[in-house]
Design a protein around this motif. Structure first.
Motif, PDB file in Angstrom:
ATOM      1  N   CYS A 165      37.823  37.255  36.819  1.00  0.00           N
ATOM      2  CA  CYS A 165      38.331  38.572  35.395  1.00  0.00           C
ATOM      3  C   CYS A 165      39.391  38.027  34.803  1.00  0.00           C
ATOM      4  CB  CYS A 165      37.501  39.490  35.643  1.00  0.00           C
ATOM      5  SG  CYS A 165      38.802  39.788  36.781  1.00  0.00           S
ATOM      6  N   GLY A 166      39.684  36.585  35.099  1.00  0.00           N
ATOM      7  CA  GLY A 166      41.165  36.305  35.426  1.00  0.00           C
ATOM      8  C   GLY A 166      42.082  38.110  35.427  1.00  0.00           C
ATOM      9  N   CYS A 167      42.062  39.085  36.232  1.00  0.00           N
ATOM     10  CA  CYS A 167      42.668  39.967  36.516  1.00  0.00           C
ATOM     11  C   CYS A 167      44.204  39.737  37.323  1.00  0.00           C
ATOM     12  CB  CYS A 167      41.575  40.986  37.137  1.00  0.00           C
ATOM     13  SG  CYS A 167      40.669  41.476  35.626  1.00  0.00           S
ATOM     14  N   ASP A 168      45.177  39.798  37.563  1.00  0.00           N
ATOM     15  CA  ASP A 168      45.992  39.836  38.148  1.00  0.00           C
ATOM     16  C   ASP A 168      45.881  40.077  39.357  1.00  0.00           C
ATOM     17  OD1 ASP A 168      48.206  39.839  39.235  1.00  0.00           O
ATOM     18  OD2 ASP A 168      49.537  41.388  37.748  1.00  0.00           O
ATOM     19  N   ARG A 182      46.664  43.072  30.643  1.00  0.00           N
ATOM     20  CA  ARG A 182      45.943  42.892  29.522  1.00  0.00           C
ATOM     21  C   ARG A 182      46.212  41.243  29.188  1.00  0.00           C
ATOM     22  NH1 ARG A 182      42.233  44.104  25.563  1.00  0.00           N
ATOM     23  NH2 ARG A 182      42.349  42.941  23.743  1.00  0.00           N
ATOM     24  N   GLU A 183      47.827  40.982  29.448  1.00  0.00           N
ATOM     25  CA  GLU A 183      47.967  39.772  28.925  1.00  0.00           C
ATOM     26  C   GLU A 183      47.521  38.966  30.447  1.00  0.00           C
ATOM     27  OE1 GLU A 183      52.507  38.253  29.721  1.00  0.00           O
ATOM     28  OE2 GLU A 183      52.576  39.128  28.502  1.00  0.00           O
ATOM     29  N   GLY A 184      46.926  37.484  29.805  1.00  0.00           N
ATOM     30  CA  GLY A 184      46.161  36.044  30.361  1.00  0.00           C
ATOM     31  C   GLY A 184      45.445  36.831  31.662  1.00  0.00           C
ATOM     32  N   SER A 185      44.247  37.831  31.329  1.00  0.00           N
ATOM     33  CA  SER A 185      43.228  38.375  31.825  1.00  0.00           C
ATOM     34  C   SER A 185      42.334  38.167  31.126  1.00  0.00           C
ATOM     35  CB  SER A 185      43.335  39.280  32.516  1.00  0.00           C
ATOM     36  OG  SER A 185      43.648  40.616  31.254  1.00  0.00           O
ATOM     37  N   TYR A 228      32.723  41.596  35.567  1.00  0.00           N
ATOM     38  CA  TYR A 228      32.590  40.419  35.670  1.00  0.00           C
ATOM     39  C   TYR A 228      32.749  39.733  37.043  1.00  0.00           C
ATOM     40  CZ  TYR A 228      34.728  38.760  31.702  1.00  0.00           C
ATOM     41  OH  TYR A 228      34.987  38.823  30.589  1.00  0.00           O
ATOM     42  N   GLU A 229      32.432  40.752  38.206  1.00  0.00           N
ATOM     43  CA  GLU A 229      31.643  40.786  39.143  1.00  0.00           C
ATOM     44  C   GLU A 229      29.704  40.707  38.900  1.00  0.00           C
ATOM     45  OE1 GLU A 229      32.946  43.907  42.641  1.00  0.00           O
ATOM     46  OE2 GLU A 229      34.818  42.153  42.927  1.00  0.00           O
ATOM     47  N   LEU A 230      29.774  41.521  38.484  1.00  0.00           N
ATOM     48  CA  LEU A 230      27.823  41.620  38.214  1.00  0.00           C
ATOM     49  C   LEU A 230      27.514  40.551  37.696  1.00  0.00           C
ATOM     50  CD1 LEU A 230      25.653  43.374  37.726  1.00  0.00           C
ATOM     51  CD2 LEU A 230      26.183  43.802  35.687  1.00  0.00           C
ATOM     52  N   VAL A 257      41.567  50.862  27.934  1.00  0.00           N
ATOM     53  CA  VAL A 257      42.717  50.930  28.792  1.00  0.00           C
ATOM     54  C   VAL A 257      43.619  50.541  29.586  1.00  0.00           C
ATOM     55  CG1 VAL A 257      41.547  53.220  27.731  1.00  0.00           C
ATOM     56  CG2 VAL A 257      41.652  52.536  30.298  1.00  0.00           C
ATOM     57  N   ARG A 258      43.295  49.376  29.734  1.00  0.00           N
ATOM     58  CA  ARG A 258      44.914  48.599  30.427  1.00  0.00           C
ATOM     59  C   ARG A 258      45.987  48.523  30.192  1.00  0.00           C
ATOM     60  NH1 ARG A 258      41.758  43.185  31.482  1.00  0.00           N
ATOM     61  NH2 ARG A 258      41.411  43.392  29.562  1.00  0.00           N
ATOM     62  N   THR A 259      46.951  48.513  30.752  1.00  0.00           N
ATOM     63  CA  THR A 259      48.465  48.339  30.055  1.00  0.00           C
ATOM     64  C   THR A 259      48.823  46.662  29.149  1.00  0.00           C
ATOM     65  OG1 THR A 259      49.408  47.272  32.044  1.00  0.00           O
ATOM     66  CG2 THR A 259      49.385  49.218  31.874  1.00  0.00           C
ATOM     67  N   PHE A 260      49.468  46.323  28.203  1.00  0.00           N
ATOM     68  CA  PHE A 260      49.659  44.898  27.469  1.00  0.00           C
ATOM     69  C   PHE A 260      49.821  44.383  28.814  1.00  0.00           C
ATOM     70  CE2 PHE A 260      51.283  48.424  24.540  1.00  0.00           C
ATOM     71  CZ  PHE A 260      50.369  47.566  23.200  1.00  0.00           C
ATOM     72  N   LYS A 261      51.011  44.558  30.036  1.00  0.00           N
ATOM     73  CA  LYS A 261      50.911  43.683  31.512  1.00  0.00           C
ATOM     74  C   LYS A 261      49.565  42.794  31.512  1.00  0.00           C
ATOM     75  CE  LYS A 261      53.424  42.820  35.315  1.00  0.00           C
ATOM     76  NZ  LYS A 261      53.970  41.547  35.355  1.00  0.00           N
TER      77      LYS A 261
END
Length: 114
Positions: free
Chosen positions: A101-104, A25-28, A94-96, A19-23
Motif C-alpha cells: 500500500c505504500g503506507c508509512d 496519505r502523503e506518499g502512500s 492491498y494485502e488482498l 479518512v486518513r490524515t494528510f500525513k
C-alpha cells in the motif's frame, strides 16, 4: 473487502471516502486512482456536509479500519443512510491484492485498535 473489488469491477456507483490524515496519505497509495473523497477523520463533522453526497453508498476507509468504523458511525449519526466501513482499511485491501500500500509503517503502527 471482496465486495469492494466486485463493486469496482462492476463499475457500481459508490463513493470511496478516505479518512486518513494528510500525513498518512502523503506518499502512500489510495484505492481508486481518481474520484475518492479525502476528509481526515478529525474534520469529518465539519466538511462532510459539503463534500459527501447522501444519495450514494459511501465506503469509508482508513489505514487499518478503526477510524473507518468511527467515521461510519459519525456519518450515520449525522443522517447518511448507506455507509459501510472497509474492514481492515487500506492495508488489508492491498494485502488482498498482494501489493504494497505504500503506507508509512510508523503511521500504521500508531493507528489505534478498537
Amino acid at each position: 473487502m471482496q465486495e469492494l473489488r466486485i463493486k469496482m469491477n462492476a463499475e457500481e456507483d459508490f463513493i470511496l471516502l478516505d479518512v486518513r490524515t494528510f500525513k498518512e496519505r502523503e506518499g502512500s497509495k489510495t484505492i481508486l486512482p481518481t474520484g475518492e473523497i479525502h476528509i481526515p477523520r478529525g474534520m469529518l463533522e465539519i466538511k462532510a456536509w459539503n463534500k459527501i453526497p447522501k444519495d450514494q453508498e459511501i465506503i469509508v476507509y482508513c489505514a487499518k479500519g478503526s477510524r473507518g468504523r468511527m467515521a461510519t458511525k459519525t456519518l450515520t449519526d449525522m443522517g447518511w443512510d448507506d455507509v459501510v466501513n472497509l474492514s481492515g482499511g487500506i492495508k488489508a485491501y492491498y494485502e488482498l491484492i498482494d501489493k504494497d500500500c505504500g503506507c508509512d509503517a510508523q503511521s500504521i503502527a500508531n493507528t489505534p485498535k478498537l
